[in-house]
Each structure stands twice: as structure tokens, then as C-alpha cells.
Write a protein that holds these residues in place. Structure first.
Motif, PDB file in Angstrom:
ATOM      1  N   ASN A   1      81.243 -20.400 -27.919  1.00 45.11           N
ATOM      2  CA  ASN A   1      80.420 -21.004 -26.876  1.00 45.11           C
ATOM      3  C   ASN A   1      79.674 -19.936 -26.074  1.00 45.11           C
TER       4      ASN A   1
ATOM      5  N   ILE B   1      76.866 -18.340 -28.147  1.00 46.94           N
ATOM      6  CA  ILE B   1      75.698 -19.218 -28.228  1.00 46.94           C
ATOM      7  C   ILE B   1      74.955 -19.232 -26.892  1.00 46.94           C
ATOM      8  N   GLU B   2      75.696 -19.218 -25.802  1.00 49.91           N
ATOM      9  CA  GLU B   2      75.069 -19.173 -24.475  1.00 49.91           C
ATOM     10  C   GLU B   2      74.239 -17.902 -24.324  1.00 49.91           C
ATOM     11  N   GLU B   3      74.794 -16.754 -24.739  1.00 52.67           N
ATOM     12  CA  GLU B   3      74.069 -15.488 -24.628  1.00 52.67           C
ATOM     13  C   GLU B   3      72.857 -15.446 -25.555  1.00 52.67           C
TER      14      GLU B   3
ATOM     15  N   SER C   1      71.196 -17.987 -26.649  1.00 49.10           N
ATOM     16  CA  SER C   1      70.213 -18.934 -26.108  1.00 49.10           C
ATOM     17  C   SER C   1      69.451 -18.311 -24.942  1.00 49.10           C
TER      18      SER C   1
ATOM     19  N   HIS D   1      68.881 -15.178 -24.431  1.00 44.07           N
ATOM     20  CA  HIS D   1      67.968 -14.171 -24.983  1.00 44.07           C
ATOM     21  C   HIS D   1      66.720 -14.837 -25.579  1.00 44.07           C
ATOM     22  N   ALA D   2      66.926 -15.899 -26.343  1.00 45.78           N
ATOM     23  CA  ALA D   2      65.793 -16.606 -26.961  1.00 45.78           C
ATOM     24  C   ALA D   2      64.876 -17.204 -25.897  1.00 45.78           C
ATOM     25  N   LEU D   3      65.464 -17.782 -24.856  1.00 47.54           N
ATOM     26  CA  LEU D   3      64.647 -18.379 -23.790  1.00 47.54           C
ATOM     27  C   LEU D   3      63.889 -17.321 -23.005  1.00 47.54           C
TER      28      LEU D   3
ATOM     29  N   TRP E   1      60.978 -16.392 -25.098  1.00 46.02           N
ATOM     30  CA  TRP E   1      59.986 -17.471 -25.061  1.00 46.02           C
ATOM     31  C   TRP E   1      59.208 -17.447 -23.742  1.00 46.02           C
TER      32      TRP E   1
END
Length: 77
Positions: A29, A32-34, A36, A38-40, A43
Motif C-alpha cells: 500500500n 503504491i502511495e509513493e 502514485s 511521484h506520477a501525480l 503529471w
């Protein structure tokens, strides 16, 4: 506030993510939070760059590209 999100991944991808999380001493979890976050952030930076490019501020856009390259180089290290 926190939300629950269910995602479907191929079994091999899920197993690799679990292994990656374990290797980093994280829960799946948290990994995935980290990832996400980074991806955001990437973006948001891309959208900011596109907005600056639309205004014709070439110097500022080049500064952002240099910062993105530096971040990519750090992430790959």
C-alpha cells in the motif's frame, strides 16, 4: 481523509510490486502511495510546463525541463 481503491493487475505485476515493496521495507500500500505521488507530481509538472509553453515563456519552460531531467536522473540512480 483516505479512500479505498480496488485495482486489477496481472498476477505477475502484483507479485513484482509486492517484492519491490518488501525490498524497500514498505507495505505494498505504501509503495503504491509513493509511486502514485511521484506520477501525480510528474503529471502536475507536465501540465505546468504545457501552460508555460502556451504563454511562450521559453526560458521558464527550459528551466522546468532541466529540473525534470535532474529528477529523472536521481530516480534512476
Amino acid at each position: 481523509m483516505s479512500s479505498t481503491l480496488t485495482i486489477r493487475l496481472p498476477d505477475d505485476t502484483a507479485q513484482r510490486l509486492k517484492a519491490l515493496a518488501k525490498s524497500r521495507g514498505l507495505s505494498t500500500n505504501k509503495l503504491i502511495e509513493e509511486l502514485s505521488a511521484h506520477a501525480l507530481a510528474a503529471w502536475d509538472t507536465e501540465n505546468h510546463f504545457r501552460a508555460l509553453a502556451a504563454t511562450g515563456d521559453v526560458n521558464r519552460a527550459l528551466e522546468i525541463l532541466e529540473r525534470l531531467d535532474a529528477e529523472d536522473n536521481q530516480a534512476g540512480a
